[in-house]
Scaffold this active site. Structure first.
Site, short mmCIF file in Angstrom:
data_model
loop_
_atom_site.label_atom_id
_atom_site.label_comp_id
_atom_site.label_asym_id
_atom_site.label_seq_id
_atom_site.Cartn_x
_atom_site.Cartn_y
_atom_site.Cartn_z
CD GLU A 3 -2.06 -14.39 3.08
OE1 GLU A 3 -3.11 -13.92 3.53
OE2 GLU A 3 -1.80 -14.45 1.87
CE LYS A 52 0.32 -11.25 7.22
NZ LYS A 52 0.70 -10.26 6.19
NE ARG A 121 6.01 -2.81 15.19
CZ ARG A 121 7.22 -3.16 15.60
NH1 ARG A 121 7.91 -2.34 16.35
NH2 ARG A 121 7.74 -4.31 15.24
CG ASN A 162 -0.17 -10.12 -2.24
OD1 ASN A 162 -0.94 -9.17 -2.25
ND2 ASN A 162 0.64 -10.40 -3.24
#
Length: 263
Positions: A3, A52, A121, A162
DNA sequence: GCTAAATGTTGAT
DNA sequence: TCAACCTTTAGCT
């Protein structure tokens, strides 16, 4: 096991290992042979991490962009490196150290315009000093999507994966199903602050530990009881004993405690 | 030795 | 929403 904390840690490590000198770059696997040839012999000027995404800046507007994806990993050691084994996408060798990259989703040599597109983005990254949580709050507070999905959306905010999404919602006592637009501004501030704290701890230690000491079983090390709900479906909540639940949300398994995080 | 799962993203349907 | 993709490892046989 990446992560955002992993990527920022790598950026700092690679700067320490290689910055200021020429590196030798090879792709023993062959899949990155052209890119490695472009990097080989160049001086690493700096490193950078956004969410990331990991960047190396080399002399002459040449950037290495790496995204580890789900399986990618770096391994490091002292020079000289051992014989390459297995699928080794990229090997960087400096004067005293080496870095091996396996299994990344992205490993490419780019110039500034492509980097600009990539960064455009990404939502704000809680690990970056220049991140503005209000930018993310605008998206969250107007969205009918559940928080569990918004936290994973790298266009809303970046670097959360996650594990952190389930864990930060547990720590806040908020069910992952709550729509973003039903979150209060103060709750968002608290989530952002806690994410930054957790991510920073992850950068320092190199692992994700979200449990407070008082919530670990007696005598257990942090590594043993590192999470509240992630991958603990069916096991008792560390706070109240209620079985942890899980379901798919944004195509990944999210876990929560139905008692501590009421709908 | 085989299979499934894993801290992720992309592009097609 | 779904499958594809990159690779290693854990848990089977």
């Amino acid at each position: 096991m990446p992560e955002g904390h992993t990527i920022h840690r790598l950026a700092a490590q690679h700067k320490d290992m290689f910055a200021g000198a020429a590196v030798r770059a090879t792709s023993p696997q062959g899949r990155f042979a052209q890119g490695a040839a472009l990097l080989d012999g160049r001086v690493l000027e700096g490193t950078d991490a956004h969410g990331k995404h990991l960047f190396h800046r080399y002399a002459g507007d040449v950037w290495l962009h790496v995204h580890l994806g789900l399986y990618g990993a770096f391994s490091h050691g002292g020079a000289p490196p051992p014989e390459p084994r297995g699928a080794l996408r990229l090997r960087l060798v400096g004067e005293t150290t080496y870095a091996d990259l396996r299994g990344p989703t992205a490993c490419e040599v780019i110039e500034t315009p492509r980097r600009t597109v990539l960064l455009a983005r990404l939502g704000p990254d809680p690990l970056r000093a220049d991140a503005d949580p209000v930018v993310a709050w605008r998206r969250v507070s107007r969205s009918p999507a559940p928080l569990g999905a918004l936290l994973l959306n790298q266009q809303v905010l970046s670097g959360i994966g996650n594990v952190y999404r389930s864990e930060v919602l547990f720590r806040a006592g908020i069910a992952p199903h709550r729509p973003g637009r039903e979150l209060a501004a103060a709750e968002w501030d608290a989530l952002w602050t806690d994410l930054r704290r957790l991510l920073r701890a992850g950068v320092r230690s190199g692992r994700i530990v979200t449990t407070r000491p008082e919530d670990r079983r007696r005598g257990r090390a942090a590594a043993a009881d590192r999470c509240y709900v992630y991958r603990r479906v069916g096991e008792p909540c560390r706070r109240c004993g209620t079985p942890v639940r899980a379901q798919l949300m944004a195509a990944r398994t999210v876990s929560w405690c139905p008692h501590c995080q009421p709908r």
